[in-house]
Design a protein around this motif. Structure first.
Motif, PDB file in Angstrom:
ATOM      1  N   VAL A  70       0.876  -1.230  -0.104  1.00 52.87           N
ATOM      2  CA  VAL A  70       0.033   0.094   0.021  1.00 52.87           C
ATOM      3  C   VAL A  70       0.970   1.222   0.201  1.00 52.87           C
ATOM      4  CG1 VAL A  70      -0.113   0.144   2.442  1.00 52.87           C
ATOM      5  CG2 VAL A  70      -2.043   1.117   0.979  1.00 52.87           C
ATOM      6  N   GLU A  71       0.548   2.466  -0.432  1.00 54.24           N
ATOM      7  CA  GLU A  71       1.100   3.536  -0.669  1.00 54.24           C
ATOM      8  C   GLU A  71       2.225   3.915   0.351  1.00 54.24           C
ATOM      9  OE1 GLU A  71      -1.601   3.395  -4.219  1.00 54.24           O
ATOM     10  OE2 GLU A  71      -1.692   2.853  -2.276  1.00 54.24           O
ATOM     11  N   ASN A  72       1.523   4.025   1.633  1.00 49.04           N
ATOM     12  CA  ASN A  72       2.324   4.417   2.830  1.00 49.04           C
ATOM     13  C   ASN A  72       3.214   3.690   3.128  1.00 49.04           C
ATOM     14  OD1 ASN A  72      -0.214   3.014   3.956  1.00 49.04           O
ATOM     15  ND2 ASN A  72       1.091   3.146   5.813  1.00 49.04           N
ATOM     16  N   LYS A  73       3.381   2.091   2.938  1.00 46.21           N
ATOM     17  CA  LYS A  73       4.414   1.458   3.110  1.00 46.21           C
ATOM     18  C   LYS A  73       5.752   1.711   2.340  1.00 46.21           C
ATOM     19  CE  LYS A  73       1.954  -0.925   6.079  1.00 46.21           C
ATOM     20  NZ  LYS A  73       2.140  -0.756   7.673  1.00 46.21           N
ATOM     21  N   ARG A  74       5.413   2.342   1.148  1.00 45.36           N
ATOM     22  CA  ARG A  74       6.667   2.677   0.391  1.00 45.36           C
ATOM     23  C   ARG A  74       7.426   1.880  -0.112  1.00 45.36           C
ATOM     24  NH1 ARG A  74       8.545   8.481   2.847  1.00 45.36           N
ATOM     25  NH2 ARG A  74       9.373   7.177   4.404  1.00 45.36           N
ATOM     26  N   GLN A  75       7.116   0.774  -0.367  1.00 41.68           N
ATOM     27  CA  GLN A  75       8.028  -0.453  -0.712  1.00 41.68           C
ATOM     28  C   GLN A  75       9.044  -0.061  -2.243  1.00 41.68           C
ATOM     29  OE1 GLN A  75       4.860  -1.148   0.094  1.00 41.68           O
ATOM     30  NE2 GLN A  75       5.145  -2.910   1.190  1.00 41.68           N
TER      31      GLN A  75
END
Length: 354
Positions: free
Chosen positions: A181-186
């Motif tokens: 998901v975007e906030n995890k910034r993989q």
């Protein structure tokens, strides 16, 4: 009698893990305690009662878990027993697509957090970061108790990895655990791994991204970026794992990375402490407090710094051992004995005795 309410319970979910940990603690303290939910999945269903079986007149205290908006407000407001909120944080709506359910319920959840403040006689926050949000929403003197982590779940058998993961025995394995998901910034982890390969070319390495998909759009972006960087042979996306599979991955990894921009707590960091992995993370939200002195906290959003710090830890055994020792010490904040004492003291101050 102290019961708990969570809208949904599901396996490998941080809030659900917290609910079951709290039930274990409450029963150890001598309380009668059950869990009520609108929906439960898989094996958890047998452990959870449906909401229509809840009776306020048979409950001295209801612990209400809040981590996202939901449509059960009428039910909650109809309960007449004493209620205390357990706040896990709500991922801000800005991280979700505006047409998604997550966007809608993120906004609704924060509205409900303020709206329902008069319903609760007290508030528990699982982290200092979350306590700040409770205070902003009008809650008075919320107490911080990290009621999240039951590490005993890793004491069962180790399940071999999925054969499709293509993991090599001679590789340095770096693990990161969290939903796509975007906030995890993989995507920052992919950049860091690309730089690591060039800084440390003589050592075969693999980046393993563990977790299910919350944002399909972001999942597609991650896969596309893997191919753009030429990392398709060295990056593994496992999807959602069982506890047994996750234990295998932790035991065979040499390091934990975290690039998340928003975390109310971040349970995998403590799991990495438990398995003796050095942790490198960007210093955002509650991550510095969760790690204490046990992680290498680096400049926000800089993949090259993450890569160079990794090289330092891979080539300096003394430095790596210092971080591992600090991680072992950090675990004392989250032991069952510590949590039992904190929860017992809190309930005693509320005048609730088993």
């Amino acid at each position: 009698t102290i019961h708990q309410f969570s809208p949904v319970t599901s396996a490998a979910d941080g809030v659900s893990g917290s609910v079951f940990l709290i039930r274990k603690l409450l029963r150890s303290l001598g309380y009668t305690s059950e869990i009520y939910a609108w929906s439960s999945s898989g094996d958890l269903a047998a452990e959870v009662f449906p909401l229509d079986q809840f009776r306020s007149d048979k409950c001295d205290l209801l612990l209400v878990h809040h981590s996202m908006g939901h449509d059960l407000g009428d039910w909650l407001e109809s309960t007449t027993c004493r209620r205390i909120i357990v706040y896990h944080n709500i991922t801000p709506a800005e991280y979700f697509h505006k047409d998604s359910d997550e966007y809608y319920y993120s906004i609704k959840g924060r509205q409900q957090l303020r709206q329902w403040q008069p319903l609760f006689s007290a508030a528990i926050s699982v982290s200092p970061y979350n306590r700040g949000e409770l205070e902003e929403a009008g809650y008075q003197d919320p107490v911080v108790i990290p009621l999240l982590i039951d590490l005993s779940r890793f004491e069962d058998k180790i399940e071999p990895p999925n054969s499709s993961w293509r993991l090599g025995d001679d590789e340095t394995m770096i693990i990161s655990v969290g939903r796509l998901v975007e906030n995890k910034r993989q995507h920052l982890l992919l950049e860091a791994f690309w730089h690591l390969k060039r800084m440390y070319p003589n050592r075969a390495s693999r980046l393993v991204l563990v977790g299910g998909t919350t944002s399909t759009t972001y999942h597609h972006q991650i896969v596309a970026r893997i191919y753009e960087l030429g990392l398709e042979r060295e990056v593994t996306l496992t999807g959602k794992c069982s506890d047994a599979q996750l234990r295998w991955l932790y035991r065979h990894s040499q390091m934990m990375w975290c690039a998340s921009e928003h975390e109310g707590f971040c349970i995998p960091l403590v799991e990495a402490n438990f398995f003796g992995l050095p942790v490198i993370s960007f210093a955002t939200s509650n991550i510095p407090d969760t790690l204490g002195q046990s992680g290498a906290l680096i400049q926000e959003g800089c993949p090259t710094t993450m890569a160079s710090t990794t090289v330092s830890l891979l080539t300096d055994a003394v430095l790596a051992e210092k971080l591992i020792a600090a991680g072992t010490a950090n675990l004392q904040r989250y032991t069952m004995d510590t949590l039992l004492h904190q929860l017992g003291d809190f309930l005693a101050k509320q005048g609730i005795q088993p």
